[in-house]
Write a protein that holds these residues in place. Structure first.
Motif, PDB file in Angstrom:
ATOM      1  N   VAL A 224       0.835  -1.201   0.000  1.00 47.80           N
ATOM      2  CA  VAL A 224       0.000   0.000   0.000  1.00 47.80           C
ATOM      3  C   VAL A 224       0.869   1.251   0.000  1.00 47.80           C
ATOM      4  O   VAL A 224       0.666   2.187  -0.784  1.00 47.80           O
ATOM      5  N   MET A 225       1.891   1.263   0.871  1.00 49.66           N
ATOM      6  CA  MET A 225       2.723   2.459   1.021  1.00 49.66           C
ATOM      7  C   MET A 225       3.604   2.722  -0.199  1.00 49.66           C
ATOM      8  O   MET A 225       4.100   3.838  -0.389  1.00 49.66           O
ATOM      9  N   SER A 226       3.810   1.707  -1.040  1.00 50.02           N
ATOM     10  CA  SER A 226       4.630   1.904  -2.235  1.00 50.02           C
ATOM     11  C   SER A 226       3.835   2.508  -3.384  1.00 50.02           C
ATOM     12  O   SER A 226       4.378   2.826  -4.437  1.00 50.02           O
ATOM     13  N   GLY A 227       2.531   2.668  -3.197  1.00 50.96           N
ATOM     14  CA  GLY A 227       1.689   3.216  -4.245  1.00 50.96           C
ATOM     15  C   GLY A 227       1.679   4.734  -4.252  1.00 50.96           C
ATOM     16  O   GLY A 227       2.198   5.397  -3.363  1.00 50.96           O
ATOM     17  N   GLY A 228       1.087   5.293  -5.277  1.00 49.82           N
ATOM     18  CA  GLY A 228       0.905   6.744  -5.342  1.00 49.82           C
ATOM     19  C   GLY A 228       2.199   7.512  -5.473  1.00 49.82           C
ATOM     20  O   GLY A 228       3.181   7.054  -6.058  1.00 49.82           O
ATOM     21  N   ALA A 268      -6.676   9.472  -3.627  1.00 48.79           N
ATOM     22  CA  ALA A 268      -6.020   8.247  -3.131  1.00 48.79           C
ATOM     23  C   ALA A 268      -5.758   7.262  -4.270  1.00 48.79           C
ATOM     24  O   ALA A 268      -6.458   7.256  -5.284  1.00 48.79           O
ATOM     25  N   SER A 269      -4.708   6.428  -4.090  1.00 48.27           N
ATOM     26  CA  SER A 269      -4.365   5.455  -5.131  1.00 48.27           C
ATOM     27  C   SER A 269      -4.370   4.009  -4.637  1.00 48.27           C
ATOM     28  O   SER A 269      -4.513   3.086  -5.423  1.00 48.27           O
ATOM     29  N   ARG A 270      -4.145   3.780  -3.333  1.00 45.14           N
ATOM     30  CA  ARG A 270      -4.274   2.455  -2.730  1.00 45.14           C
ATOM     31  C   ARG A 270      -4.753   2.634  -1.304  1.00 45.14           C
ATOM     32  O   ARG A 270      -4.592   3.704  -0.717  1.00 45.14           O
ATOM     33  N   SER A 271      -5.271   1.551  -0.729  1.00 45.55           N
ATOM     34  CA  SER A 271      -5.804   1.677   0.622  1.00 45.55           C
ATOM     35  C   SER A 271      -5.704   0.352   1.378  1.00 45.55           C
ATOM     36  O   SER A 271      -5.667  -0.725   0.777  1.00 45.55           O
ATOM     37  N   MET A 272      -5.652   0.491   2.692  1.00 49.61           N
ATOM     38  CA  MET A 272      -5.764  -0.655   3.595  1.00 49.61           C
ATOM     39  C   MET A 272      -6.835  -0.313   4.620  1.00 49.61           C
ATOM     40  O   MET A 272      -6.796   0.775   5.216  1.00 49.61           O
ATOM     41  N   VAL A 301      -7.796  -2.318  -2.571  1.00 48.76           N
ATOM     42  CA  VAL A 301      -8.011  -2.101  -1.136  1.00 48.76           C
ATOM     43  C   VAL A 301      -7.726  -3.419  -0.405  1.00 48.76           C
ATOM     44  O   VAL A 301      -8.409  -4.424  -0.641  1.00 48.76           O
ATOM     45  N   PHE A 302      -6.713  -3.399   0.456  1.00 46.82           N
ATOM     46  CA  PHE A 302      -6.470  -4.542   1.338  1.00 46.82           C
ATOM     47  C   PHE A 302      -7.394  -4.413   2.549  1.00 46.82           C
ATOM     48  O   PHE A 302      -7.564  -3.301   3.067  1.00 46.82           O
ATOM     49  N   LYS A 303      -7.964  -5.529   2.989  1.00 42.05           N
ATOM     50  CA  LYS A 303      -8.832  -5.445   4.160  1.00 42.05           C
ATOM     51  C   LYS A 303      -8.496  -6.549   5.148  1.00 42.05           C
ATOM     52  O   LYS A 303      -8.154  -7.677   4.771  1.00 42.05           O
ATOM     53  N   GLY A 304      -8.558  -6.201   6.416  1.00 41.31           N
ATOM     54  CA  GLY A 304      -8.327  -7.159   7.479  1.00 41.31           C
ATOM     55  C   GLY A 304      -9.384  -7.011   8.555  1.00 41.31           C
ATOM     56  O   GLY A 304      -9.830  -5.887   8.843  1.00 41.31           O
ATOM     57  N   ILE A 305      -9.801  -8.118   9.136  1.00 43.68           N
ATOM     58  CA  ILE A 305     -10.836  -8.093  10.175  1.00 43.68           C
ATOM     59  C   ILE A 305     -10.305  -8.803  11.416  1.00 43.68           C
ATOM     60  O   ILE A 305      -9.834  -9.943  11.337  1.00 43.68           O
ATOM     61  N   ILE A 306     -10.369  -8.120  12.539  1.00 46.39           N
ATOM     62  CA  ILE A 306      -9.927  -8.685  13.818  1.00 46.39           C
ATOM     63  C   ILE A 306     -11.141  -8.762  14.736  1.00 46.39           C
ATOM     64  O   ILE A 306     -11.757  -7.737  15.052  1.00 46.39           O
TER      65      ILE A 306
END
Length: 368
Positions: A224-228, A268-272, A301-306
């Protein structure tokens, strides 16, 4: 378990780091550092660096061994040229202290863009970290209130440029000007901003080392951080009661939840997206709908659920930006600030009004 390094440079970086340590101790007692254990899942090493010893002394929740004073009067006076020179003179001491803390999987360097020590030390420190290690290094950079003056504006412009050229793996922006909507007096506004940034960083650290459904991990964060354009910001929302998860996600990417003023759906260009809460509030249909809506605009968009039993929903968003109109406006103001300072110097050199005043007593002696 991840090994994480967090460095706070200068007064702003020190205060945010101290807020991180306070929240990690889970206590507001300034004596917590002597008896409490920090609630990190990861192995987190924190280090505060400053030329102003009084700023280091003000840190209530950061242990003495995690504070480095670089002697230079009482700071570098917002002069980045002086700051760079001081860093170079003390580089071996700083890097030796970091080396003694072991190896890491990821590092964050927290700083203001506008002051002296933080804005001048950070580009050089990141360059050294990148040359000597192979882990990613991210800068968390706080932009100044626009009314703080011409020196801070020009420092911010040049500091951001230098940090971006240091080999940094990404810059996470927070903006005092945008966040001052909190209101209150200056001191409480600064404290609130520091708490906001610390809470988001702690949530991120905890999440990267947690078991998740729809997993996001350090590798995803790096992607994600390597985008944009190499810049990003973080959003957050924490419910204080039963709230639909779609609402929580929407608020985490809305202006009220972000650290920096941006239109997510345009810039925005990528997201988490990382979601925590009791399983009863985590509707997969609602989560999928909101994530799809976001991905239609920003791409992946990367997604995580805790799942956290009994907890109300909390959502963190990490958003990399391909453009930033607010940053362009800051640089426009910085150019004006630089020209104003330049014109002042030129007037002083040309007019020499003070010299004319002194010349009136030339050849005279005081009479007593």
């Amino acid at each position: 378990m991840l090994n994480i390094l967090m460095v706070g440079n200068g007064q702003c970086g020190n205060r945010i780091l101290d807020s991180i340590n306070r929240q990690a101790f889970g206590s507001k007692s300034r004596f917590a550092k002597f008896y409490a254990k920090q609630q990190y899942k990861s192995n987190v090493q924190t280090l505060a660096i400053n030329t102003a010893v009084n700023d280091l002394k003000e840190m209530k929740y950061t242990k003495a061994k995690d504070r480095i004073h670089i002697p230079h009067l009482h700071g570098v006076g917002a002069n980045r040229n002086v700051g760079r020179k001081v860093f170079d003179e003390n580089k071996s001491q700083i890097m030796r202290n970091l080396d003694e803390r072991g190896s890491f999987d990821i590092a964050f360097v927290i700083t203001s863009a506008s002051g002296g020590t933080g804005s001048s030390f950070t580009p050089s420190l990141i360059r050294e970290l990148k040359e000597q290690n192979d882990y990613p290094v991210y800068a968390v950079v706080v932009l100044p209130f626009r009314e703080e003056g011409t020196l801070y504006l020009q420092n911010a412009a040049f500091a951001l440029r230098d940090i971006r050229g240091s080999g940094v793996d990404g810059i996470i922006l927070a903006d005092n000007q945008y966040l001052k909507q909190m209101g209150g007096d200056v001191e409480s506004a600064y404290d609130s901003i520091n708490e906001m940034i610390a809470k988001r960083l702690l949530f991120l650290l905890d999440s990267l080392d947690s078991e998740m459904m729809m997993v996001t991990d350090l590798g995803d964060f790096k992607t994600v951080m390597s985008g944009g354009a190499g810049i990003a910001t973080i959003g957050y929302y924490e419910a204080d009661g039963e709230v639909p998860i779609r609402t929580a996600i929407q608020k985490a990417v809305s202006p009220s939840g972000l650290l920096f003023n941006t239109n997510v759906y345009e810039e925005a260009s990528r997201s988490m997206i990382i979601i925590k809460g009791d399983k009863s509030s985590l509707s997969i249909d609602e989560i999928s709908t909101e994530v799809e809506k976001l991905s239609d605009s920003v791409g992946h968009v990367f997604k995580g659920i805790i799942v956290r039993k009994g907890e109300y929903p909390r959502v963190l968003s990490v958003l990399t930006l391909e453009s930033a109109s607010e940053l362009e406006e800051l640089y426009h103001l910085a150019v004006g600030a630089i020209n104003t300072e330049k014109e002042k110097k030129e007037r002083v050199q040309e007019d020499k009004e003070v010299d004319k005043a002194f010349s009136q007593i030339e050849g005279l002696e005081p009479q007593y």
